[in-house]
Design a protein around this motif. Structure first.
Motif, PDB file in Angstrom:
ATOM      1  N   LEU A   2       0.839  -1.203   0.000  1.00  0.00           N
ATOM      2  CA  LEU A   2       0.000   0.000   0.000  1.00  0.00           C
ATOM      3  C   LEU A   2       0.871   1.249   0.000  1.00  0.00           C
ATOM      4  O   LEU A   2       1.953   1.268   0.585  1.00  0.00           O
ATOM      5  CB  LEU A   2      -0.903   0.010   1.238  1.00  0.00           C
ATOM      6  CG  LEU A   2      -1.917  -1.121   1.353  1.00  0.00           C
ATOM      7  CD1 LEU A   2      -2.666  -1.021   2.675  1.00  0.00           C
ATOM      8  CD2 LEU A   2      -2.883  -1.089   0.184  1.00  0.00           C
ATOM      9  N   ARG A   3       0.365   2.296  -0.640  1.00  0.00           N
ATOM     10  CA  ARG A   3       1.053   3.583  -0.584  1.00  0.00           C
ATOM     11  C   ARG A   3       0.754   4.223   0.765  1.00  0.00           C
ATOM     12  O   ARG A   3      -0.352   4.124   1.285  1.00  0.00           O
ATOM     13  CB  ARG A   3       0.565   4.495  -1.709  1.00  0.00           C
ATOM     14  CG  ARG A   3       1.001   3.986  -3.075  1.00  0.00           C
ATOM     15  CD  ARG A   3       0.422   4.812  -4.215  1.00  0.00           C
ATOM     16  NE  ARG A   3       1.015   6.118  -4.249  1.00  0.00           N
ATOM     17  CZ  ARG A   3       0.316   7.251  -4.257  1.00  0.00           C
ATOM     18  NH1 ARG A   3      -0.985   7.233  -4.235  1.00  0.00           N
ATOM     19  NH2 ARG A   3       0.922   8.403  -4.299  1.00  0.00           N
ATOM     20  N   VAL A   4       1.757   4.875   1.333  1.00  0.00           N
ATOM     21  CA  VAL A   4       1.619   5.497   2.647  1.00  0.00           C
ATOM     22  C   VAL A   4       1.696   7.006   2.515  1.00  0.00           C
ATOM     23  O   VAL A   4       2.617   7.545   1.894  1.00  0.00           O
ATOM     24  CB  VAL A   4       2.722   4.995   3.611  1.00  0.00           C
ATOM     25  CG1 VAL A   4       2.663   5.735   4.937  1.00  0.00           C
ATOM     26  CG2 VAL A   4       2.600   3.495   3.816  1.00  0.00           C
ATOM     27  N   SER A   5       0.724   7.684   3.112  1.00  0.00           N
ATOM     28  CA  SER A   5       0.692   9.136   3.142  1.00  0.00           C
ATOM     29  C   SER A   5       0.703   9.576   4.602  1.00  0.00           C
ATOM     30  O   SER A   5       0.036   8.975   5.438  1.00  0.00           O
ATOM     31  CB  SER A   5      -0.585   9.637   2.457  1.00  0.00           C
ATOM     32  OG  SER A   5      -0.629  11.035   2.492  1.00  0.00           O
ATOM     33  N   THR A   6       1.476  10.601   4.892  1.00  0.00           N
ATOM     34  CA  THR A   6       1.577  11.076   6.270  1.00  0.00           C
ATOM     35  C   THR A   6       1.485  12.602   6.307  1.00  0.00           C
ATOM     36  O   THR A   6       1.684  13.261   5.291  1.00  0.00           O
ATOM     37  CB  THR A   6       2.883  10.587   6.926  1.00  0.00           C
ATOM     38  OG1 THR A   6       2.864  10.914   8.314  1.00  0.00           O
ATOM     39  CG2 THR A   6       4.101  11.200   6.278  1.00  0.00           C
TER      40      THR A   6
END
Length: 192
Positions: A2-6
């Motif tokens: 999964l792509r991770v956004s923070t």
């Protein structure tokens, strides 16, 4: 897989997001000052400045950074604020944007306000003066399309791409304010 956004606020947050492997970082460090004061909240501007090493890593990994800085830029131009401090805030934001761009990080113009589009953000970034009109348009049209819909072919005027576009009454490369003059809207080939 999964792509991770923070979400980040400081340069330390930005660094930690990078080393943790984030694919997308929301908020340019320095987008929001302490206590939301556009000038007084920046007593220590160094805590918001992105380092050369972190910008290089963000570029190498093609990390997307979503700007969300328009409110701070706008506040730094308001009458009655300390002009010297306001200029220092704008220089810090310009530094962060330009160092990321220079090292190949993907910058996406995006707003942190759910009640409006990203158009005011784009206009404030233009006012900041960190980039030319073409670069701003690419950051506003191409990068967000790619990061929001990575598997869809959109954000470019090319064969095989979705026919989702705006037609403007004037050329935004000549006058960026033309982004506000929309004459025609198409979404996936349908007239809106």
């Amino acid at each position: 897989g999964l792509r991770v956004s923070t979400h980040v606020e400081s340069a330390t947050d930005f660094h930690n997001a990078l080393v943790a492997g984030a694919d997308e970082i929301n908020h340019l460090p320095g987008f929001r000052p302490e206590n939301n004061d556009p000038v007084k909240g920046y007593e220590n501007l160094a805590r918001y400045r992105i380092s050369e090493a972190d910008a290089r890593l963000a570029g190498r990994r093609k990390v997307v950074v979503v700007t969300t800085s328009g409110t701070t830029i706008d506040g730094s131009f308001k009458e009655g604020v300390d002009a010297e401090k306001a200029k220092a805030v704008r220089e810090m934001l310009t530094h962060n944007l330009q160092i990321l761009h220079r090292h190949g990080a993907r910058i996406a113009i995006g707003s942190d306000s759910f009640r409006q589009t990203s158009q005011p953000e784009a206009l404030q970034l233009k006012r900041l003066g960190a980039f030319d009109n073409l670069t701003l348009l690419k950051m506003w049209c191409e990068t967000p399309a790619w990061t929001i819909f990575p598997k869809r072919r959109m954000g470019h005027l090319q064969d095989g791409y979705e026919a989702s576009l705006l037609a403007l009454t004037g050329n935004p490369l000549e006058d960026f304010a033309n982004i506000q003059r929309i004459e025609l809207r198409l979404k996936q080939g349908a007239l809106i």
